[in-house]
Design a protein around this motif. Structure first.
Motif, PDB file in Angstrom:
ATOM      1  N   CYS A  96       0.817  -1.221   0.000  1.00  0.00           N
ATOM      2  CA  CYS A  96       0.000   0.000   0.000  1.00  0.00           C
ATOM      3  C   CYS A  96       0.848   1.267   0.000  1.00  0.00           C
ATOM      4  CB  CYS A  96      -0.988  -0.009   1.162  1.00  0.00           C
ATOM      5  SG  CYS A  96      -0.313   0.604   2.731  1.00  0.00           S
ATOM      6  N   GLY A  97       2.043   1.193   0.600  1.00  0.00           N
ATOM      7  CA  GLY A  97       2.944   2.345   0.572  1.00  0.00           C
ATOM      8  C   GLY A  97       2.733   3.350   1.692  1.00  0.00           C
ATOM      9  N   HIS A  98       1.673   3.187   2.501  1.00  0.00           N
ATOM     10  CA  HIS A  98       1.452   4.206   3.536  1.00  0.00           C
ATOM     11  C   HIS A  98       1.029   3.666   4.895  1.00  0.00           C
ATOM     12  CE1 HIS A  98      -2.716   3.596   2.492  1.00  0.00           C
ATOM     13  NE2 HIS A  98      -2.431   3.851   1.241  1.00  0.00           N
ATOM     14  N   CYS A  99       0.993   2.351   5.076  1.00  0.00           N
ATOM     15  CA  CYS A  99       0.614   1.818   6.394  1.00  0.00           C
ATOM     16  C   CYS A  99       1.834   1.855   7.325  1.00  0.00           C
ATOM     17  CB  CYS A  99       0.073   0.389   6.264  1.00  0.00           C
ATOM     18  SG  CYS A  99       1.325  -0.828   5.818  1.00  0.00           S
ATOM     19  N   CYS A 102       4.641  -0.246   5.827  1.00  0.00           N
ATOM     20  CA  CYS A 102       5.247   0.304   4.615  1.00  0.00           C
ATOM     21  C   CYS A 102       6.153   1.498   4.930  1.00  0.00           C
ATOM     22  CB  CYS A 102       4.165   0.713   3.619  1.00  0.00           C
ATOM     23  SG  CYS A 102       3.433  -0.697   2.747  1.00  0.00           S
ATOM     24  N   CYS A 110       2.953  -5.599   4.986  1.00  0.00           N
ATOM     25  CA  CYS A 110       1.763  -4.808   4.627  1.00  0.00           C
ATOM     26  C   CYS A 110       0.554  -5.736   4.458  1.00  0.00           C
ATOM     27  CB  CYS A 110       2.027  -4.054   3.321  1.00  0.00           C
ATOM     28  SG  CYS A 110       0.593  -3.119   2.743  1.00  0.00           S
TER      29      CYS A 110
HETATM   30 ZN    ZN Z   1       1.273  -1.061   3.534  1.00  0.00          ZN
END
Ligand code: ZN
Ligand code: NAD
Ligand code: ZN
Length: 345
Positions: A96-99, A102, A110
């Motif tokens: 996801c790039g933003h959790c 991540c 993730c």
């Molecule tokens: Zn993530």
């Protein structure tokens, strides 16, 4: 329409893959199309097609997550890759790039990750789609067949060794000398560790010895654990379990030194017995380890590109993928089987 590609497709679990001609896919925004030159065959691909795990793959799917090749088309918005760039497609297809995972370098945890050759199509095909932000960069003019196994077996071994926190001059015991284990021996030696190798196959143990393992032990010997404890002066500070057998996980507890860490990497279905008293009184750490993040992947590739680690590969044409999986099931591959997409048979 770009034409068609060969692909090995799982339509149902537990039956052979079917070799088909499918349309070459087009990369969406943020994606690239990769012409696969070589794809390693990981035991995870076998677990996937057998449906071994609690979470099942999404059918139909193309397995494979050690895909090395060249970018041939970039999707909208991709600025850091261009046609001709050599790249690798690994297990972590995207996240996801933003959790919380991540943003802290733990994208492998993730909850929204997708996995190549499991939840999205993988690399047992002439072309595959990758997320541009998650591909491994490979060196120019690289040997795709030699580097393909690094994309999972290599990075997973390298990370798993680091997760034991064994220090240079200490011992690591590596249980399972298959695709992962034979690379783990080489990473461990390069990292300054003494290596004990454990397997149930004498030919795998001979390979371990040739790669520099100082002690080799057959797990089926009655004295196996005692032999390791004696040779390491009380057990190994780190134990890496890549074996595809729950009993190897219990055995690992008999090889580890007081205060040591066992890095659990193999994924046989099942459970293993854990003696609570020993774990508590010896302050043992049991730690799962799953592939590696993008930095781990870059480091694992760099060590191979530098020549410190080299996969022993047996090449096969894509058409023989089912025979390869059958051999993997019975422990019949030495090192790593790699599908060489240039072979036609
Ligand atoms: Zn993530
Ligand atoms: P492989 O088939 O190439 O090697 C497995 C080895 O285990 C073989 O050499 C076999 O002889 C040995 N073995 C079997 N029983 C044993 C025992 N009782 N004691 C010692 N050795 C034993 O498989 P591989 O591709 O190296 O993968 C190994 C495992 O790691 C698989 O379960 C795979 O799914 C898993 N895996 C996990 C990760 C992760 O991120 N955690 C990544 C890749 C693979
Ligand atoms: Zn793998």
């Amino acid at each position: 329409m770009k034409g068609t590609m060969r692909a090995a497709v799982a339509h149902r679990l537990g039956i052979p893959l079917s070799i088909e001609h499918l349309p070459i896919p087009s990369p969406g925004p943020g994606e690239v199309l990769v012409k696969i030159r070589a794809s390693g065959v990981c035991h995870t691909d076998l677990h996937a097609v057998q449906g071994d795990w609690p979470i099942q793959p999404s059918l139909p799917f193309i397995p494979g997550h050690e895909g090395a090749g060249v970018v041939t088309e970039v999707g909208a918005g991709v600025k850091h890759l261009r046609s001709g760039d050599p790249v690798g497609i690994a297990w972590l297809h995207d996240a996801c790039g933003h959790c919380e995972y991540c943003i802290s370098g733990w994208e492998t945890l993730c909850e929204r990750q997708r996995n190549s050759g499991y939840s999205v199509n993988g690399t047992f095909s002439d072309y595959a789609i990758a997320d541009a932000a998650y591909v491994a960069r490979l060196p120019d003019n690289c040997d795709f067949i030699a580097l393909a196994p690094i994309l999972c077996a290599g990075v997973t071994s390298y990370k798993g060794i680091r997760e034991t926190e064994a220090r240079p001059g200490e011992w690591i015991a590596i249980s399972g000398i298959g695709g992962l284990g034979h690379l783990a021996i080489q990473y461990a030696k390069t990292m300054g560790l003494h290596v004990a190798a454990i397997d149930i196959s004498e030919s795998k143990l001979a390979l371990a010895r040739s790669l520099g393992a100082e002690i080799v032990v057959n797990a089926n010997d009655a004295s196996a654990l005692e032999d390791i404890r004696r040779a390491t002066g009380g057990g190994a500070q780190g134990v890496l379990v890549t074996a595809v057998s729950p009993s190897a996980f219990t055995q690992a507890l008999g090889m580890v030194r007081r205060k040591g860490t066992i890095s659990l990497v193999g994924l046989p279905p099942g459970e293993f017995a854990t003696p609570i008293f020993d774990v508590v009184l010896k302050r043992i750490t049991l730690r799962g380890s799953i592939v590696g993040n993008r930095q781990d992947l870059a480091e694992a590739v760099a060590m191979a590109a530098y020549g410190k680690v080299r996969a022993q590969v047996e090449p096969f044409p894509l058409s023989q993928v089912n025979a390869v999986l059958d051999r993997l099931r019975v422990g019949g591959i030495e090192g790593r089987a790699v599908l060489d997409m240039s072979l036609v048979a």
